[in-house]
Write an enzyme that holds these catalytic residues in place. Structure first.
Site, PDB file in Angstrom:
ATOM      1  N   GLU A   2      15.475  -6.818  41.705  1.00 27.63           N
ATOM      2  CA  GLU A   2      15.423  -5.341  41.224  1.00 27.63           C
ATOM      3  C   GLU A   2      14.745  -5.158  39.862  1.00 27.63           C
ATOM      4  O   GLU A   2      14.225  -4.317  39.378  1.00 27.63           O
ATOM      5  CB  GLU A   2      17.268  -4.928  40.983  1.00 27.63           C
ATOM      6  CG  GLU A   2      17.645  -4.578  42.250  1.00 27.63           C
ATOM      7  CD  GLU A   2      18.256  -5.614  43.118  1.00 27.63           C
ATOM      8  OE1 GLU A   2      17.999  -6.988  42.744  1.00 27.63           O
ATOM      9  OE2 GLU A   2      18.795  -5.370  44.131  1.00 27.63           O
ATOM     10  N   HIS A  44      30.733  -2.450  45.122  1.00 31.41           N
ATOM     11  CA  HIS A  44      29.712  -1.324  45.720  1.00 31.41           C
ATOM     12  C   HIS A  44      30.302  -0.129  45.720  1.00 31.41           C
ATOM     13  O   HIS A  44      30.089   0.773  46.418  1.00 31.41           O
ATOM     14  CB  HIS A  44      29.816  -1.784  47.257  1.00 31.41           C
ATOM     15  CG  HIS A  44      28.649  -2.965  47.574  1.00 31.41           C
ATOM     16  ND1 HIS A  44      28.933  -4.229  47.358  1.00 31.41           N
ATOM     17  CD2 HIS A  44      27.454  -2.678  48.061  1.00 31.41           C
ATOM     18  CE1 HIS A  44      27.847  -4.957  47.678  1.00 31.41           C
ATOM     19  NE2 HIS A  44      26.996  -3.995  48.226  1.00 31.41           N
TER      20      HIS A  44
END
Ligand SMILES: Cc1ncc(C[n+]2csc(CCOP(=O)(O)OP(=O)(O)O)c2C)c(N)n1
Lengths: 334, 328
Positions: B62, B131
């Site tokens: 990322e 999440h």
């Protein structure tokens, strides 16, 4: 420093009890997860569910080289590791059902199994986020002069993260006893190894940090055992990190939300020919370490345990809403 | 005439396709955007349509690919970086905060970063604590960014084009729980304005100020309140930075009451900021203290009943407003 080793060797027969125990563990993972998938479609289990089916020989082969005092860290694909570590199927299933009798009061679910008592540190769902934790656990062991190791499982996809490289460097720099186990199942979600790594010989990435690295056929239980025994013994003897790549394959989708557009059915079928469970049980039958009747008894025992886990989870309760804020901070001040 | 329904997912996809068709400098990159078809099937088929040069699968890196997106933007491209979910955006936050958001100012106006970063966000799919994040406030804290929250199908379809025209970095939050939701969509000529909040429903009794998944929840609550004779106005913030004070303050001045609704946890949130601005600017127009309905201050738990309890639900909006109006 990197050793290549993906060929199967002929291995000495195992002691019969050990052989049966290992087969039992692989079967338990397989049936437990098949049931979990079924319960997912029945909406008893929700969220993400990542199955380990096909990769069982890795967890079983590596974990037998560990001792109860060693630390274990896994990913979100960790039901198998938890089962082999000795976490109870009932309590794992309760967690996956989200019930308060589960290992984490139902708050974690499938991706977050933790059991401090068994030194099972998750259940980590940020890819590569747990590698540095492994280094830290091992650092603490080293500082406290405890002769134990930390075993950290992760996928090959994780090796593209900066966190992987930082953790490897720290482990090598500080000389801490971590056994890094890469479960190379060739895909990170839908992205194949060749699209995620410029250097696809993964052992070189450990070797680059001066870490002893080896690769093994992860579909061959006895090969994994040997490699893991060597690796664990080396870590214990030297106190230094070791990098073991287990080449394996996941037979199922990445998670329950995956249409598998990225790989051929034929490829999956080809790998299924190397299913570690029949491969190992056939070897045992041939070596007469196991009789057909034993195999059936084993299957029956596993099926019963899985059914018990479901029955238990069904009977469990929900954590009351009033308790939700508990453990945001510690309750005991030490 | 039969009006056609469209999913939020399809709106997002059409916007990306249009952007790729309209400008050769535009390309999409992120994890699993290509061969997998997008983690949430938003980019499904685009690899086949546009090829691997324009639909780039990235490794799990990322920080690396977000930084590369910033670099490519400096180099004259118009990248759309997709971070699979907001949960993983923290791995890229250094690039976003220290590079994308600062370069223009720090270089004395020389280096602007025309980059769009999309990420799916939100709570509500039982994905547990790692999440399930509503971290919009983290990004809204950073000067140098434009931060957009896609609370409607209209914005899903029409926010990307103006974002790509912006000379500066734009963060777009999309909401996974809304992907399958179908709505009618009216064409918006010339695209939407990404500097303004928008009144989604007019009312005179109270302003419900919200964003993201809060918008449809607020509209649902407003419809129910209307049946009880209460006319709530729904203000969709849309732009979390820089905030559109004008629209917010005009609405509250009109209704004299405000409730701010968001999934993010309460402390140091978007609602904290909006509440402060209301009190600073139209305190004497208020008939009641500004109210807030926010996410619980806990990591989000997995089971449905706890997850539901951790974020505001339409029924709570209704009851909070009824209570507020009785007390007023
Ligand atoms: C930092 C981060 N980025 C993205 C994801 C989404 N994600 C979850 S699993 C996964 C693939 C990981 O592949 P690999 O490490 O090879 O492990 P495998 O799932 O194959 O066991 C991705 C992209 C994540 N959980 N964390």
């Amino acid at each position: 420093m990197a050793k290549k080793g993906t060929k199967t060797k002929t291995t000495a027969p195992l002691a019969p009890e050990l052989a049966q125990k290992l087969l039992y563990q692989m079967l338990l993972i397989r049936r437990f997860e098949e049931k979990a998938a079924e319960m997912y479609t029945k909406t008893k289990i929700r969220g993400f569910l990542h199955l380990y089916i096909g990769e069982e020989a890795v967890a079983v082969g590596v974990m037998q080289a560990l001792r109860p005092q060693d630390n274990v860290l896994g990913t979100y694909r960790e039901h198998g590791h938890a089962l082999v570590r000795g976490l109870e199927p009932n309590v794992i299933m309760a967690e996956m059902y989200g019930r308060q009798e589960g290992y984490c009061r139902g708050r974690g679910g499938s991706m977050h199994l933790f059991d401090a008592k068994r030194k099972f540190f998750g259940g980590n769902a940020i890819v590569a986020g747990h590698l540095a934790l492994a280094v830290g656990l091992a650092l603490a062991d080293k500082k406290m002069q405890r002769n134990q190791l930390t075993c950290c499982f992760f996928g090959e996809g994780a090796m593209a993260e900066g966190a992987f490289h930082e953790a490897m460097n720290l482990a090598a720099l500080w000389q801490v006893p971590v056994l890094f186990v890469c479960e190379n199942n060739l895909y990170a979600m839908g992205t194949a190894l060749r699209y995620t790594h410029a250097q696809t010989d993964l052992t070189l990435k450990g070797a680059a940090y001066g870490i002893t690295a080896a690769a093994v056929d992860g579909m061959d239980l006895q090969a994994v055992m040997e490699a893991a025994n060597t690796a664990a013994a080396t870590v214990r003897k030297t106190g230094k990190p070791y990098f073991l790549v287990c080449n394996t394959y996941r037979f199922r989708a990445h998670s329950m939300f995956d249409a598998e557009l990225y790989r051929d059915k034929a490829e999956v079928e080809e790998w299924k020919q190397r299913d570690p469970i029949p491969a190992f049980s056939n070897t045992l039958l041939q070596q007469q370490l196991l009789a057909e009747a034993d195999l059936q008894a084993l299957e029956a025992r596993v099926n019963e345990e899985v059914q018990q886990a479901i029955d238990f989870a069904e009977s469990c309760s929900w954590e009351p809403v009033e308790e939700m804020s508990r453990f945001t901070y510690s309750e005991k001040k030490t | 005439m039969a009006t056609s329904l469209i999913t939020y997912r399809e709106c997002l996809k059409q916007a990306i396709r249009e952007a790729l068709q309209g400008d050769e400098r535009v390309f999409l990159m992120g994890e699993d955007v290509g061969h997998y078809g997008g983690a949430f099937a938003v980019s499904k088929g685009l690899l086949q349509e546009f090829g691997p040069e324009r639909i780039m699968d990235t490794p799990l890196s990322e920080a690396g690919f977000t930084g590369a997106g910033i670099g490519a933007a400096l180099g004259g491209m118009r990248p759309i970086v997709e971070i699979m979910t907001i949960n993983f955006s923290l791995l890229a936050l250094d690039q976003i905060a220290n590079n994308a958001a600062t370069l223009l100012h720090m270089s004395g106006g020389q280096l602007n970063v025309p980059l769009v970063i999309r990420m799916s966000a939100g709570i509500g799919r039982q994905l547990a604590a790692q999440h399930s994040h509503s971290w919009e406030p983290l990004f809204a804290h950073l000067p140098g960014l434009r931060v957009l929250s896609v609370g409607t199908h209209e914005d899903a379809r029409y926010m990307l084009a103006p974002a790509l025209l912006d000379p500066d970095p734009v963060i777009i939050f999309e909401y996974t729980s809304m992907l399958n939701l179908e709505q009618e969509l009216q064409p918006v000529e010339g695209g939407v304005d990404i500097s303004k909040a928008k009144i989604r429903r007019e009312g005179k009794d109270i302003s419900i100020i919200t964003y993201g998944t809060g918008v449809y929840k607020a509209l649902e609550a407003a419809a129910e309140l209307a049946a009880a004779g209460i006319e709530a106005e729904v203000v969709d913030l849309r732009v979390l930075r820089p905030l559109d004070d004008e629209t917010i303050l005009a609405s509250v001045t009109k209704t004299s009451r405000a409730i701010i609704v968001e999934d993010a946890s309460r402390s140091v949130s978007v609602s904290s900021e909006v509440s402060a601005r209301i009190t600073e600017n139209c305190f004497y127009d208020l008939d009641a203290p500004v109210q807030r309905l926010c996410g619980a201050e806990v990591p989000i738990p997995y089971p449905k009943h706890l997850e539901d309890a951790a974020v505001p639900q339409p029924a709570q909006i209704v009851s909070a407003i009824k209570k507020l109006l009785q007390h007023a």
